[in-house]
Enzyme design. Structure first.
Site, PDB file in Angstrom:
ATOM      1  N   ASP A  69      -0.936  -6.680  -3.611  1.00 47.45           N
ATOM      2  CA  ASP A  69      -1.368  -5.464  -2.933  1.00 47.45           C
ATOM      3  C   ASP A  69      -0.737  -4.232  -3.560  1.00 47.45           C
ATOM      4  O   ASP A  69       0.132  -4.331  -4.423  1.00 47.45           O
ATOM      5  CB  ASP A  69      -1.040  -5.534  -1.431  1.00 47.45           C
ATOM      6  CG  ASP A  69       0.329  -6.173  -1.158  1.00 47.45           C
ATOM      7  OD1 ASP A  69       1.264  -5.916  -1.931  1.00 47.45           O
ATOM      8  OD2 ASP A  69       0.440  -6.922  -0.179  1.00 47.45           O
ATOM      9  N   ASP A 138       4.895  -9.438  12.354  1.00 48.87           N
ATOM     10  CA  ASP A 138       3.712  -9.662  13.198  1.00 48.87           C
ATOM     11  C   ASP A 138       2.814 -10.748  12.633  1.00 48.87           C
ATOM     12  O   ASP A 138       1.680 -10.921  13.074  1.00 48.87           O
ATOM     13  CB  ASP A 138       2.922  -8.368  13.390  1.00 48.87           C
ATOM     14  CG  ASP A 138       2.434  -7.766  12.078  1.00 48.87           C
ATOM     15  OD1 ASP A 138       2.584  -8.409  11.021  1.00 48.87           O
ATOM     16  OD2 ASP A 138       1.891  -6.633  12.101  1.00 48.87           O
ATOM     17  N   HIS A 140       1.578 -11.094   9.501  1.00 51.30           N
ATOM     18  CA  HIS A 140       0.591 -10.795   8.463  1.00 51.30           C
ATOM     19  C   HIS A 140       1.054 -11.294   7.099  1.00 51.30           C
ATOM     20  O   HIS A 140       2.252 -11.340   6.813  1.00 51.30           O
ATOM     21  CB  HIS A 140       0.277  -9.289   8.412  1.00 51.30           C
ATOM     22  CG  HIS A 140       1.366  -8.440   7.840  1.00 51.30           C
ATOM     23  ND1 HIS A 140       2.234  -7.718   8.621  1.00 51.30           N
ATOM     24  CD2 HIS A 140       1.720  -8.176   6.551  1.00 51.30           C
ATOM     25  CE1 HIS A 140       3.076  -7.047   7.848  1.00 51.30           C
ATOM     26  NE2 HIS A 140       2.791  -7.313   6.580  1.00 51.30           N
ATOM     27  N   GLU A 145      -3.414  -7.254   8.165  1.00 44.64           N
ATOM     28  CA  GLU A 145      -2.829  -7.001   9.474  1.00 44.64           C
ATOM     29  C   GLU A 145      -3.523  -7.826  10.559  1.00 44.64           C
ATOM     30  O   GLU A 145      -4.634  -8.343  10.354  1.00 44.64           O
ATOM     31  CB  GLU A 145      -2.961  -5.506   9.808  1.00 44.64           C
ATOM     32  CG  GLU A 145      -2.279  -4.582   8.808  1.00 44.64           C
ATOM     33  CD  GLU A 145      -0.765  -4.515   8.966  1.00 44.64           C
ATOM     34  OE1 GLU A 145      -0.154  -5.535   9.308  1.00 44.64           O
ATOM     35  OE2 GLU A 145      -0.205  -3.427   8.738  1.00 44.64           O
TER      36      GLU A 145
END
Length: 259
Positions: A69, A138, A140, A145
């Site tokens: 990314d 979280d 991801h 996300e």
């Protein structure tokens, strides 16, 4: 899914390096194609790979790299770009050509078109032999996300506020963290022939538990790894703290068949 639980982050890093070294050496002169991650999780593993290159003759000649990314708006030389991160933490210190390390272009004029180009480039290279991942608090993976499609391809994503806060420590202030990113999608990641995910620390324990033992869900995008036939999770005791089957994973690892 193979779950390897080590006592310390340093032990975990050596195990991750073992996985990468085996793929690099096994590829021979044809060269391996690695998918590499950024963030804090893989740094110790990169340090160990550099040591093995310098002290044990581990060569990365012929290896190709695709990054996971990049922040939209940052060029490859920006201090917080992931293209620069991988150079500083790994590729500048080993025998790999700069041209063999590809990242999404965060400064592309058309980020949507750049995402499509990058996804196609991975396919044109015959895919990734080993994809290294971290995981967010979280759940991801890459910048997929919560709520991301489990069939998603490389694309532009908007970051959650929690992710922005988690990454603000790398910038002068929270307001400097880009809101948009280019990220490989879940579908893209799952096409890698082997996936290695590493995480350490108690703050990752819930995400790891959901990834390994929870339902497959876009709420915890790391859980999509349950659908891949060759995934290795390398974690420390703290990150394993919420796994209900931790004792079984330890027992299983002690009794792995030797090949």
């Amino acid at each position: 899914m193979r779950v390897i639980i080590k006592k310390t982050p340093q032990d975990a890093a050596r195990t991750v390096a073992d996985q990468i070294e085996a793929v690099v050496r096994g590829a021979g002169e044809s060269g391996a194609t690695l998918g590499l991650a950024t963030g804090s999780s893989p740094v110790l593993s990169y340090t160990e790979l550099i040591r093995r290159h310098r002290e044990e003759g581990l060569s990365f000649a012929g290896t190709r790299v695709f990054m996971l990314d990049e922040y939209v708006g940052l060029d490859a030389d920006h201090p917080q770009s992931y293209a620069r991160f991988i150079r500083e933490h790994l590729t500048d210190h080993i025998d790999i050509e700069d041209s063999a390390v590809q990242s999404p272009r965060g400064d592309a004029e058309d980020p949507v078109a750049e995402a499509a180009r990058y996804d196609a480039a991975i396919g044109a290279a015959d895919g990734v032999d080993l994809q290294l991942l971290g995981i967010g608090t979280d759940g991801h993976i890459a910048f997929n996300e919560p709520g991301s499609s489990l069939a998603s391809r490389t694309r532009v994503k908007v970051l959650l506020e929690q992710t922005i806060e988690d990454n603000a420590r790398f910038f002068d202030k929270k307001e400097d963290v880009p809101v948009h990113v280019l990220t490989q999608g879940i579908g893209t990641i799952l096409e890698a022939r082997r996936i290695v995910l590493t995480a350490t620390g108690s703050n990752k324990a819930e995400a790891i538990a959901q990834c390994v033992e929870g339902s497959v869900s876009s709420r915890w995008t790391g859980s999509a790894l349950q659908m891949h036939p060759d995934v290795v999770l390398v974690i420390d005791d703290e990150a394993a703290a919420k796994l209900e089957l931790a004792d079984y994973y330890r027992f299983s690892e002690e009794h792995q068949l030797k090949r």
